[in-house]
Scaffold this motif. Structure first.
Motif, mmCIF file in Angstrom:
data_model
loop_
_atom_site.group_PDB
_atom_site.id
_atom_site.type_symbol
_atom_site.label_atom_id
_atom_site.label_comp_id
_atom_site.label_asym_id
_atom_site.label_seq_id
_atom_site.Cartn_x
_atom_site.Cartn_y
_atom_site.Cartn_z
ATOM 1 N N ASN A 457 0.822 -1.316 -0.012
ATOM 2 C CA ASN A 457 -0.020 0.018 -0.032
ATOM 3 C C ASN A 457 0.861 1.160 0.096
ATOM 4 O O ASN A 457 0.473 2.533 -0.594
ATOM 5 C CB ASN A 457 -1.022 -0.124 1.282
ATOM 6 N N ARG A 458 2.015 1.219 0.484
ATOM 7 C CA ARG A 458 2.719 2.477 0.648
ATOM 8 C C ARG A 458 3.298 2.696 -0.839
ATOM 9 O O ARG A 458 3.263 3.950 -1.107
ATOM 10 C CB ARG A 458 4.157 2.098 1.464
ATOM 11 N N ARG A 459 3.586 1.712 -1.768
ATOM 12 C CA ARG A 459 3.922 2.235 -2.932
ATOM 13 C C ARG A 459 2.835 2.699 -3.735
ATOM 14 O O ARG A 459 2.982 3.326 -4.862
ATOM 15 C CB ARG A 459 4.669 0.929 -3.631
ATOM 16 N N ALA A 460 1.697 2.109 -3.292
ATOM 17 C CA ALA A 460 0.472 2.606 -4.137
ATOM 18 C C ALA A 460 0.168 3.655 -4.034
ATOM 19 O O ALA A 460 -0.270 4.388 -4.990
ATOM 20 C CB ALA A 460 -0.695 1.508 -3.677
ATOM 21 N N GLN A 461 0.255 4.449 -2.882
ATOM 22 C CA GLN A 461 -0.185 5.624 -2.645
ATOM 23 C C GLN A 461 0.362 6.803 -3.625
ATOM 24 O O GLN A 461 -0.478 7.857 -3.934
ATOM 25 C CB GLN A 461 0.439 6.194 -1.254
ATOM 26 N N PRO A 462 1.616 6.877 -3.982
ATOM 27 C CA PRO A 462 1.973 7.971 -5.109
ATOM 28 C C PRO A 462 0.964 7.753 -6.329
ATOM 29 O O PRO A 462 0.579 8.768 -6.847
ATOM 30 C CB PRO A 462 3.395 7.944 -5.015
ATOM 31 N N TYR A 463 0.976 6.622 -6.911
ATOM 32 C CA TYR A 463 0.225 6.601 -7.867
ATOM 33 C C TYR A 463 -1.335 6.986 -7.663
ATOM 34 O O TYR A 463 -1.915 7.578 -8.670
ATOM 35 C CB TYR A 463 0.122 4.994 -8.338
ATOM 36 N N LEU A 464 -1.977 6.706 -6.621
ATOM 37 C CA LEU A 464 -3.142 7.009 -6.117
ATOM 38 C C LEU A 464 -3.337 8.450 -6.230
ATOM 39 O O LEU A 464 -4.302 8.965 -6.883
ATOM 40 C CB LEU A 464 -3.659 6.456 -4.853
ATOM 41 N N GLU A 465 -2.451 8.925 -5.493
ATOM 42 C CA GLU A 465 -2.683 10.557 -5.508
ATOM 43 C C GLU A 465 -2.523 11.154 -6.784
ATOM 44 O O GLU A 465 -3.090 12.339 -7.282
ATOM 45 C CB GLU A 465 -1.454 11.216 -4.669
ATOM 46 N N LYS A 466 -1.524 10.825 -7.785
ATOM 47 C CA LYS A 466 -1.459 11.181 -9.270
ATOM 48 C C LYS A 466 -2.883 11.028 -9.811
ATOM 49 O O LYS A 466 -3.182 11.969 -10.687
ATOM 50 C CB LYS A 466 -0.343 10.754 -9.858
ATOM 51 N N ALA A 467 -3.539 9.839 -9.802
ATOM 52 C CA ALA A 467 -4.623 9.486 -10.608
ATOM 53 C C ALA A 467 -5.521 10.444 -9.984
ATOM 54 O O ALA A 467 -6.520 10.822 -10.908
ATOM 55 C CB ALA A 467 -4.848 8.063 -10.226
ATOM 56 N N VAL A 468 -5.676 10.839 -8.818
ATOM 57 C CA VAL A 468 -6.819 11.710 -8.177
ATOM 58 C C VAL A 468 -6.639 13.077 -8.936
ATOM 59 O O VAL A 468 -7.531 13.727 -9.198
ATOM 60 C CB VAL A 468 -6.645 11.650 -6.694
ATOM 61 N N ALA A 469 -5.459 13.515 -8.822
ATOM 62 C CA ALA A 469 -5.190 14.891 -9.439
ATOM 63 C C ALA A 469 -5.476 14.895 -11.090
ATOM 64 O O ALA A 469 -5.891 15.849 -11.565
ATOM 65 C CB ALA A 469 -3.631 15.255 -9.421
ATOM 66 N N LEU A 470 -5.602 13.726 -11.570
ATOM 67 C CA LEU A 470 -6.015 13.610 -13.027
ATOM 68 C C LEU A 470 -7.450 12.990 -13.088
ATOM 69 O O LEU A 470 -7.579 12.311 -14.447
ATOM 70 C CB LEU A 470 -5.060 12.934 -13.906
ATOM 71 N N ARG A 471 -8.396 13.052 -12.199
ATOM 72 C CA ARG A 471 -9.521 12.385 -12.318
ATOM 73 C C ARG A 471 -10.300 12.862 -13.659
ATOM 74 O O ARG A 471 -10.978 12.127 -14.030
ATOM 75 C CB ARG A 471 -10.518 12.651 -11.032
ATOM 76 N N SER A 472 -9.985 14.178 -13.932
ATOM 77 C CA SER A 472 -11.008 14.486 -15.017
ATOM 78 C C SER A 472 -10.605 13.780 -16.242
ATOM 79 O O SER A 472 -11.363 14.127 -17.398
ATOM 80 C CB SER A 472 -11.072 16.120 -15.294
ATOM 81 N N HIS A 473 -9.584 13.112 -16.279
ATOM 82 C CA HIS A 473 -8.831 12.488 -17.433
ATOM 83 C C HIS A 473 -9.539 11.037 -17.698
ATOM 84 O O HIS A 473 -9.025 10.369 -18.424
ATOM 85 C CB HIS A 473 -7.712 12.446 -17.499
ATOM 86 N N LEU A 474 -10.625 10.790 -16.768
ATOM 87 C CA LEU A 474 -11.202 9.363 -16.711
ATOM 88 C C LEU A 474 -12.424 9.515 -17.289
ATOM 89 O O LEU A 474 -13.177 10.264 -16.923
ATOM 90 C CB LEU A 474 -10.924 8.790 -15.399
ATOM 91 N N ALA A 475 -12.870 8.325 -17.951
ATOM 92 C CA ALA A 475 -14.359 8.170 -18.200
ATOM 93 C C ALA A 475 -15.098 8.039 -16.710
ATOM 94 O O ALA A 475 -14.602 7.673 -15.856
ATOM 95 C CB ALA A 475 -14.587 6.736 -19.061
ATOM 96 N N PRO A 476 -16.392 8.106 -17.025
ATOM 97 C CA PRO A 476 -17.266 8.151 -15.793
ATOM 98 C C PRO A 476 -16.998 7.213 -14.841
ATOM 99 O O PRO A 476 -16.970 7.048 -13.491
ATOM 100 C CB PRO A 476 -18.633 8.403 -16.156
ATOM 101 N N ARG A 477 -17.066 5.745 -15.445
ATOM 102 C CA ARG A 477 -16.916 4.595 -14.717
ATOM 103 C C ARG A 477 -15.800 4.603 -13.858
ATOM 104 O O ARG A 477 -15.482 4.017 -12.725
ATOM 105 C CB ARG A 477 -17.422 3.342 -15.574
#
Length: 880
Positions: A457-477
């Motif tokens: 989970n510790r290594r997952a955290q940075p990827y999660l934070e970046k994905a959240v910052a780019l949330r508008s770049h994802l399809a609704p699902r």
């Protein structure tokens, strides 16, 4: 006279039909005379014979025109092109124009051979019938002289194979002439023309009595007023009257199989990237469900084929039939006349016939993403999805994926590696995709899944934070999926995450990540009825991870007391997932007291210091305790504690506590200082808000205080409750809050206030309570002298063996105590019954207890559980 053999036993066959008609042949004979005409037709026949051999055609009928059958549309097209060129050369040698019109169609036909007697008197050797024949005839009759017309079924098939014609195939001109209506055919049909420059007319055919252009209303001024009146009368029913009807019975939430993309451009970068882009674009639909590539490859393996087998028309259709998909979609990308064409066919898997086709052209490979969006939108509409829904649920591919085709290819290869459980390789591909496009949100989400799957989970955290910052770049699902994972890592995940998974499951009922993850959240919260319901929804054949859902169903069944059903589910999950028995099956066997089978299974499981190897020790220890084999339990606990030091900190603390539990059950209560040190250490680690496993550490801390209370020691909890209470509040886990209440009630009981302890514990009995709530409540009732209530709780404990084994709170740190309490409850029933004067029943329970835990030789007696600071009241059955 014209008797014929029955049609072929195989029934209808899919064939390419080519009908041609030699234009103005009668006028030509009149103009040149019978002799020259006979020589002309002999040369014509030699041309036809040569082309038949070259293009593998079967001549069925001939007069002024030809009817031929071919196995493939490209063969029929090759014949038609060479035939047009050959006629041109024959006519040029005689100084007049010689042209034929041609119609090419693909469909089902019936063929049969006429009897020899019928052939002798003039019948054709072979007869061909079927709806495809008049369709090809309508196309041929509609064509201009020298024109080759193709149906919407034949065009994409011929187009995608045009490279087989060599250099000439690259120079062909393809043109759509729009939608036409044919007499006797209820639905309008799109027709196409193909030909060589300088030979083909490349003009729209003329309207006629049997074929006419399907012109929109706004181009029919004479009929406009009448049609507007009709539309006004129809009113709200207009949408149903004009909605395109699918040629296959496709309904909302039906499934499609996407075949492998056929890349005819020679640009390898498009192979994986465009196929993945096609999936991403199509998966935005809430109307059409796309079978995952992982599931398709899994079905291939069940078909005893290699995982890299090409998903062509036949293979993809078989997968569709096996997995309950309604249609197959075959995408193609090709270069046509200097333009890049993306096309796709919708295939009926039962007949393998093409029922729809869509295509879009663009300049250069950069145009392919926009073309894919256009093609998938067209397919969705033809399958019955409303245009408003398509517009609402569609975002451009460059926005929800990436415009960098190299990054998209790396992402596609990462998904393939992830599906084949090559986690390290998958991570490298996702990281490469991110390096090529740092704003590729899906790639961050892919890397997040790899680390979560590895419990890192510790290594997952940075990827999660970046994905959240780019949330508008994802399809609704995908954005909802990200929201759910984000809530797992945020504050109070046990409260926030289940709601997000449930929202995802509700909005996308066939996206099984929502169902499964909500089922798991419900299981972790002891809501076993909900677990069963949502896990069952995730066991659909289309779910590539359905084996995990089946196993989760088994866990819920075991928790609900149905050990036989649980065992069947575990076995089914193993079969579907093609993995061996695991510790959950051992727990079900032990619940049924099939101990020898359980221990034989556990003996085959790994014993290394990996997470799986360490957690296998949970059942090894619990089963030994359940059998009263204290020497085995002690050795297993000591080995697990030693090996866990090389594992994660939380596992090290858990097994240190479990070893202390075994010691306590074995008559050697741990010292106050030892438990206090472990409790304090775990509480300190749980205080790290960046640690995603802080919930488990807090469980260990409270469990250590609780173990001390069970041994009559109130000092540990008294020292550490001021630290633990605010910690539990910050974490916000409902089960952790229950365990805190159990510890608080234990302090009241040990302080001589059992009635207050009962008042604190009773509100927890909502069906989702921890197993140890009942154990603590039984002790409080006994201390308060409420023997009937104490007896009821002891019976509950003895009857819920499955729940004792499978309850997952705190990563099963309480499992050993839970399992021990199912047997200790037999002794406590005997005590309560004796106090109530029911000596015969008390004696039976005492004997049941002794049978469960035979006290012999090297096995020390199990000490009684203290009910308060003072010694417990004596009873006849307490003497062992």
């Amino acid at each position: 006279m014209n008797d014929a053999h029955r049609p072929d036993a195989d029934g209808p066959q899919l064939r390419t039909l080519l009908l041609t008609d030699l234009c103005d042949s009668t006028t030509l004979v009149e103009r040149i005379g019978d002799g020259p005409a006979a020589e002309l037709f002999r040369e014509h026949d030699r041309l036809v014979l040569a082309l038949q051999q070259r293009w593998r055609g079967r001549l069925i009928d001939r007069s002024d025109g030809l009817l031929l059958l071919f196995e493939r549309p490209i063969d029929g097209l090759g014949f038609a092109l060479d035939y047009a060129r050959g006629l041109r050369e024959i006519g040029a040698a005689r100084k007049f124009e010689l042209k034929a019109r041609a119609g090419l169609h693909v469909g089902e036909v019936l063929t049969w051979r006429n009897s020899d007697e019928a052939v002798k008197v003039g019948a054709k050797p072979v007869e061909v019938e079927g709806l495809a024949k008049p369709m090809a005839g309508r196309l041929m009759a509609t064509a201009r002289p020298g024109q080759i017309l193709l149906s919407a079924v034949a065009e994409p098939l011929a187009h995608r194979a045009a490279r087989e014609l060599g250099e000439r195939g690259q120079q062909l001109l393809w043109k759509s002439h729009g939608r036409w209506r044919f007499k006797g055919v209820p639905e309008p049909q799109e027709i196409y023309e193909v030909g060589e420059p300088g030979i083909a007319p490349l003009r729209a055919p003329p309207n006629g009595p049997k074929a006419w252009r399907d012109i929109p209303l706004w181009r029919r001024p004479a009929a406009l007023a009448a049609e507007v009146a009709v539309l006004a009368m129809i009113g709200t029913g207009a949408w149903f009257a004009t909605r395109p009807q699918p040629a296959i019975a496709f309904n909302q939430r039906d499934w499609v199989v996407v075949g492998d993309l056929r890349n005819l451009t020679g640009q390898n970068v498009l192979d994986d990237s465009l196929e993945q882009a096609f999936r991403i674009s199509l998966e935005q639909s809430r109307y059409v469900n796309v079978l995952s590539d992982l599931k398709a490859r899994d079905t291939l393996q069940r078909m005893q084929r290699q995982p890299d087998t090409t998903l062509d028309r036949a293979i993809a259709s078989e997968i569709a039939l096996r997995d309950g998909a309604r249609a197959v979609i075959l995408p193609t990308v090709a270069e046509v006349g200097g333009r890049v064409r993306v096309s796709a066919e919708v295939i009926d898997p039962h007949t393998q016939t093409t029922v729809y086709a869509e295509s879009a052209d663009g300049h250069g490979k950069e145009s392919t993403l926009a073309s894919i969006d256009s093609v998938t939108a067209g397919l969705r509409e033809k399958l019955g999805e409303a245009m408003k829904s398509i517009e609402r649920d569609s975002e451009p591919l460059p926005k929800v994926a990436t415009k960098n085709l190299d990054a998209l290819r790396a992402y596609a290869l990462g998904l393939k590696a992830y599906g084949e459980r090559r986690q390290a390789e998958a991570l490298r591909y996702f990281d490469q995709a991110i390096a090529l496009d740092p704003e590729f949100a899906l790639a961050y989400l892919g890397a997040l899944r790899v680390h979560v799957g590895d419990a890192d989970n510790r290594r997952a955290q940075p990827y999660l934070e970046k994905a959240v910052a780019l949330r508008s770049h994802l399809a609704p699902r995908d954005a909802l999926y990200l929201d759910a994972w984000s809530s797992e890592y945020g504050p109070q995940p046990a409260l926030r995450a289940p709601a997000q998974w449930k929202l995802l499951a509700g909005l996308y009922p066939d996206y099984y990540a929502g169902h499964y993850n909500y089922a798991w959240a419900a299981f972790a919260a002891n809501r076993f009825g909900e677990t069963l319901s949502f896990a069952k929804a995730a066991t659909a054949p289309q779910n590539p991870l359905r084996s995990s859902a089946i196993e989760l169903m088994g866990r819920a069944q075991l928790a609900q007391g149905d050990a036989k059903a649980a065992l069947a589910s575990f076995e089914q999950g193993e079969k579907v997932g093609r993995y061996g028995p695991n510790r959950r099956r051992a727990a079900a066997l032990a619940t049924l007291r099939r101990f020898d089978e359980a221990q034989a299974l556990l003996a085959k499981l790994p014993t290394d210091s990996s997470t799986d190897g360490l957690t296998n020790n949970l059942e090894r220890i619990a089963v030994a305790v359940d059998r009263g084999r204290w020497g085995e339990a002690e050795k297993a606990a000591q080995r697990a504690e030693r090996d866990a030091v090389a594992g994660t900190p939380v596992l090290a603390n858990q097994f240190a506590l479990i070893r202390l539990m075994v010691d306590a059950l074995n008559g050697r209560p741990p010292r106050t200082q030892v438990l206090a040190t472990l409790c304090r250490k775990s509480a300190e680690q749980a205080g790290d808000e960046a640690d995603p496993l802080r919930n488990e550490q807090a469980f260990v801390a409270l469990s250590a205080a609780y173990l001390a209370q069970r041994e009559g020691d109130a000092a540990v909890a008294r020292q550490l409750l001021p630290v633990l209470e605010p910690l539990v509040k910050r974490i916000g886990d409902p089960l952790l809050a229950q365990l805190l209440t159990v510890v608080q009630a234990g302090q009241l009981r040990l302080d001589g206030k059992p009635e207050e302890a009962i008042r604190l514990l009773r509100p927890l009995l909502r069906g989702d309570e921890l197993f140890q709530v009942h154990s603590a409540l039984r002790a409080a009732y006994a201390a308060a002298g409420q023997d009937e209530d104490a007896l009821a709780e002891a019976r509950w404990l003895a009857q819920h063996r499955g729940r004792a084994y499978i309850e997952t709170g705190g990563s099963q740190v309480l499992q050993t105590l839970n399992v021990a309490d199912t047997t200790l409850a037999l002794r406590e029933q005997a005590r309560s019954l004796a106090r109530l004067g029911r000596d015969a029943e008390a004696q039976r329970q005492d004997e049941a207890f002794r049978r469960a835990w035979p006290q012999s030789g090297s096995s020390p007696p199990v000490p009684p559980m203290p009910l308060a600071r003072a010694s417990a009241p004596s009873s006849p059955v307490s003497k062992q």
